[in-house]
Write a protein that holds these residues in place. Structure first.
Motif, PDB file in Angstrom:
ATOM      1  N   MET A   1     -55.747 -27.706 -67.086  1.00 36.12           N
ATOM      2  CA  MET A   1     -56.678 -27.670 -65.977  1.00 36.12           C
ATOM      3  C   MET A   1     -57.423 -29.001 -65.845  1.00 36.12           C
ATOM      4  SD  MET A   1     -58.037 -25.909 -63.625  1.00 36.12           S
ATOM      5  CE  MET A   1     -59.471 -25.881 -62.621  1.00 36.12           C
ATOM      6  N   ILE A   2     -57.965 -29.471 -66.981  1.00 42.30           N
ATOM      7  CA  ILE A   2     -58.718 -30.724 -66.964  1.00 42.30           C
ATOM      8  C   ILE A   2     -57.791 -31.896 -66.650  1.00 42.30           C
ATOM      9  CG2 ILE A   2     -60.113 -32.282 -68.376  1.00 42.30           C
ATOM     10  CD1 ILE A   2     -61.708 -29.901 -67.943  1.00 42.30           C
ATOM     11  N   ARG A   3     -56.598 -31.873 -67.221  1.00 42.51           N
ATOM     12  CA  ARG A   3     -55.655 -32.978 -66.977  1.00 42.51           C
ATOM     13  C   ARG A   3     -55.271 -33.063 -65.504  1.00 42.51           C
ATOM     14  NH1 ARG A   3     -53.514 -35.906 -71.077  1.00 42.51           N
ATOM     15  NH2 ARG A   3     -53.653 -35.028 -73.150  1.00 42.51           N
ATOM     16  N   SER A   4     -55.042 -31.935 -64.889  1.00 46.04           N
ATOM     17  CA  SER A   4     -54.678 -31.956 -63.472  1.00 46.04           C
ATOM     18  C   SER A   4     -55.855 -32.449 -62.630  1.00 46.04           C
ATOM     19  CB  SER A   4     -54.220 -30.577 -63.009  1.00 46.04           C
ATOM     20  OG  SER A   4     -55.255 -29.635 -63.191  1.00 46.04           O
ATOM     21  N   LEU A   5     -57.071 -32.095 -63.010  1.00 44.66           N
ATOM     22  CA  LEU A   5     -58.248 -32.595 -62.304  1.00 44.66           C
ATOM     23  C   LEU A   5     -58.376 -34.104 -62.473  1.00 44.66           C
ATOM     24  CD1 LEU A   5     -60.797 -31.921 -60.664  1.00 44.66           C
ATOM     25  CD2 LEU A   5     -61.977 -31.620 -62.841  1.00 44.66           C
ATOM     26  N   GLN A   6     -58.105 -34.596 -63.688  1.00 45.13           N
ATOM     27  CA  GLN A   6     -58.157 -36.040 -63.921  1.00 45.13           C
ATOM     28  C   GLN A   6     -57.117 -36.764 -63.070  1.00 45.13           C
ATOM     29  OE1 GLN A   6     -57.613 -36.379 -68.146  1.00 45.13           O
ATOM     30  NE2 GLN A   6     -59.820 -36.352 -68.561  1.00 45.13           N
ATOM     31  N   TRP A   7     -55.903 -36.230 -63.006  1.00 44.29           N
ATOM     32  CA  TRP A   7     -54.862 -36.874 -62.210  1.00 44.29           C
ATOM     33  C   TRP A   7     -55.206 -36.830 -60.729  1.00 44.29           C
ATOM     34  CZ3 TRP A   7     -51.677 -40.393 -63.511  1.00 44.29           C
ATOM     35  CH2 TRP A   7     -51.234 -40.481 -64.827  1.00 44.29           C
ATOM     36  N   PHE A   8     -55.818 -35.738 -60.275  1.00 47.76           N
ATOM     37  CA  PHE A   8     -56.244 -35.641 -58.878  1.00 47.76           C
ATOM     38  C   PHE A   8     -57.294 -36.705 -58.568  1.00 47.76           C
ATOM     39  CE2 PHE A   8     -59.222 -33.981 -55.701  1.00 47.76           C
ATOM     40  CZ  PHE A   8     -58.364 -33.903 -54.610  1.00 47.76           C
ATOM     41  N   ILE A   9     -58.260 -36.887 -59.458  1.00 50.74           N
ATOM     42  CA  ILE A   9     -59.304 -37.894 -59.245  1.00 50.74           C
ATOM     43  C   ILE A   9     -58.702 -39.296 -59.255  1.00 50.74           C
ATOM     44  CG2 ILE A   9     -61.365 -38.938 -60.279  1.00 50.74           C
ATOM     45  CD1 ILE A   9     -62.176 -36.093 -61.103  1.00 50.74           C
ATOM     46  N   ARG A  10     -57.760 -39.548 -60.161  1.00 53.18           N
ATOM     47  CA  ARG A  10     -57.093 -40.855 -60.196  1.00 53.18           C
ATOM     48  C   ARG A  10     -56.318 -41.119 -58.912  1.00 53.18           C
ATOM     49  NH1 ARG A  10     -54.658 -40.537 -66.317  1.00 53.18           N
ATOM     50  NH2 ARG A  10     -56.660 -40.787 -67.378  1.00 53.18           N
ATOM     51  N   ALA A  11     -55.587 -40.107 -58.428  1.00 49.05           N
ATOM     52  CA  ALA A  11     -54.814 -40.267 -57.195  1.00 49.05           C
ATOM     53  C   ALA A  11     -55.743 -40.491 -56.008  1.00 49.05           C
ATOM     54  CB  ALA A  11     -53.935 -39.038 -56.957  1.00 49.05           C
ATOM     55  N   LEU A  12     -56.860 -39.786 -55.971  1.00 50.43           N
ATOM     56  CA  LEU A  12     -57.836 -39.963 -54.898  1.00 50.43           C
ATOM     57  C   LEU A  12     -58.424 -41.379 -54.931  1.00 50.43           C
ATOM     58  CD1 LEU A  12     -59.357 -38.538 -52.588  1.00 50.43           C
ATOM     59  CD2 LEU A  12     -61.104 -37.955 -54.278  1.00 50.43           C
ATOM     60  N   PHE A  13     -58.770 -41.847 -56.121  1.00 50.05           N
ATOM     61  CA  PHE A  13     -59.290 -43.206 -56.262  1.00 50.05           C
ATOM     62  C   PHE A  13     -58.252 -44.232 -55.819  1.00 50.05           C
ATOM     63  CE2 PHE A  13     -60.013 -47.041 -58.858  1.00 50.05           C
ATOM     64  CZ  PHE A  13     -61.273 -47.372 -58.392  1.00 50.05           C
ATOM     65  N   PHE A  14     -56.991 -44.038 -56.211  1.00 48.18           N
ATOM     66  CA  PHE A  14     -55.932 -44.956 -55.815  1.00 48.18           C
ATOM     67  C   PHE A  14     -55.775 -44.978 -54.298  1.00 48.18           C
ATOM     68  CE2 PHE A  14     -51.464 -45.611 -54.646  1.00 48.18           C
ATOM     69  CZ  PHE A  14     -51.296 -46.903 -55.092  1.00 48.18           C
ATOM     70  N   LEU A  15     -55.825 -43.818 -53.666  1.00 48.70           N
ATOM     71  CA  LEU A  15     -55.682 -43.773 -52.216  1.00 48.70           C
ATOM     72  C   LEU A  15     -56.861 -44.454 -51.513  1.00 48.70           C
ATOM     73  CD1 LEU A  15     -54.235 -40.177 -51.714  1.00 48.70           C
ATOM     74  CD2 LEU A  15     -53.044 -42.371 -51.477  1.00 48.70           C
ATOM     75  N   ILE A  16     -58.054 -44.305 -52.056  1.00 44.58           N
ATOM     76  CA  ILE A  16     -59.218 -44.974 -51.471  1.00 44.58           C
ATOM     77  C   ILE A  16     -59.067 -46.492 -51.591  1.00 44.58           C
ATOM     78  CG2 ILE A  16     -61.693 -45.382 -51.781  1.00 44.58           C
ATOM     79  CD1 ILE A  16     -61.921 -42.385 -52.497  1.00 44.58           C
ATOM     80  N   VAL A  17     -58.652 -46.971 -52.759  1.00 49.05           N
ATOM     81  CA  VAL A  17     -58.461 -48.414 -52.951  1.00 49.05           C
ATOM     82  C   VAL A  17     -57.325 -48.928 -52.073  1.00 49.05           C
ATOM     83  CG1 VAL A  17     -57.780 -50.174 -54.644  1.00 49.05           C
ATOM     84  CG2 VAL A  17     -59.449 -48.421 -55.255  1.00 49.05           C
ATOM     85  N   LEU A  18     -56.248 -48.161 -51.953  1.00 51.11           N
ATOM     86  CA  LEU A  18     -55.133 -48.563 -51.098  1.00 51.11           C
ATOM     87  C   LEU A  18     -55.576 -48.637 -49.638  1.00 51.11           C
ATOM     88  CD1 LEU A  18     -52.089 -49.203 -50.885  1.00 51.11           C
ATOM     89  CD2 LEU A  18     -51.733 -46.752 -50.523  1.00 51.11           C
ATOM     90  N   GLY A  19     -56.334 -47.658 -49.193  1.00 47.84           N
ATOM     91  CA  GLY A  19     -56.852 -47.692 -47.821  1.00 47.84           C
ATOM     92  C   GLY A  19     -57.762 -48.884 -47.595  1.00 47.84           C
ATOM     93  N   PHE A  20     -58.596 -49.206 -48.579  1.00 50.29           N
ATOM     94  CA  PHE A  20     -59.465 -50.376 -48.485  1.00 50.29           C
ATOM     95  C   PHE A  20     -58.633 -51.646 -48.367  1.00 50.29           C
ATOM     96  CE2 PHE A  20     -61.870 -53.785 -50.562  1.00 50.29           C
ATOM     97  CZ  PHE A  20     -62.986 -53.817 -49.749  1.00 50.29           C
ATOM     98  N   ALA A  21     -57.579 -51.741 -49.170  1.00 49.53           N
ATOM     99  CA  ALA A  21     -56.727 -52.938 -49.153  1.00 49.53           C
ATOM    100  C   ALA A  21     -56.008 -53.071 -47.810  1.00 49.53           C
ATOM    101  CB  ALA A  21     -55.721 -52.887 -50.293  1.00 49.53           C
TER     102      ALA A  21
END
Length: 121
Positions: A1-21
């Motif tokens: 459960m925690i691992r999937s939440l961590q991966w979701f947060i990482r993917a969300l952060f990556f998408l935000i940075v990609l959108g910024f770029a």
């Protein structure tokens, strides 16, 4: 459960940075004071470069403190090992009947010599 939440947060952060770029792909010019050269690159390249340079400067600023803390930890470990070895030799003497009937204190109950100044000062 925690691992999937961590991966979701990482993917969300990556998408935000990609959108910024992608939103900051315009070419900008950077010129430093005192230099005649002008650098042209996308804004995100300059931002990432200065962010990385800031991280490196921050890590270099932390290095002396990390080494002093490591030396302090090593000194405390040596003190603890000396106390443990002296107590183990006293325990062996007790088992041989040389120390009489007195009981030895446990290693965790013995005071440890601490440095004169508090940690981080």
């Amino acid at each position: 459960m925690i691992r999937s939440l961590q991966w979701f947060i990482r993917a969300l952060f990556f998408l935000i940075v990609l959108g910024f770029a992608l939103a900051n792909a315009d070419i900008v010019q950077v010129q430093f004071i005192g230099f005649d050269t002008v650098w042209r690159a996308p804004l995100v390249v300059f931002l990432a470069g200065f962010f990385a340079a800031g991280m490196i400067v921050g890590l270099l600023a932390l290095t002396p403190k990390l080494f002093s803390q490591r030396r302090e930890i090593d000194k405390l470990k040596k003190t603890i090992s000396k106390q443990a070895s002296s107590e183990s030799s006293a325990e062996q003497m007790s088992m041989a009947g040389l120390a009489g009937d007195r009981r030895l204190e446990r290693v965790a109950d013995t005071p440890v010599a601490l440095p004169d100044r508090p940690h981080g000062v």
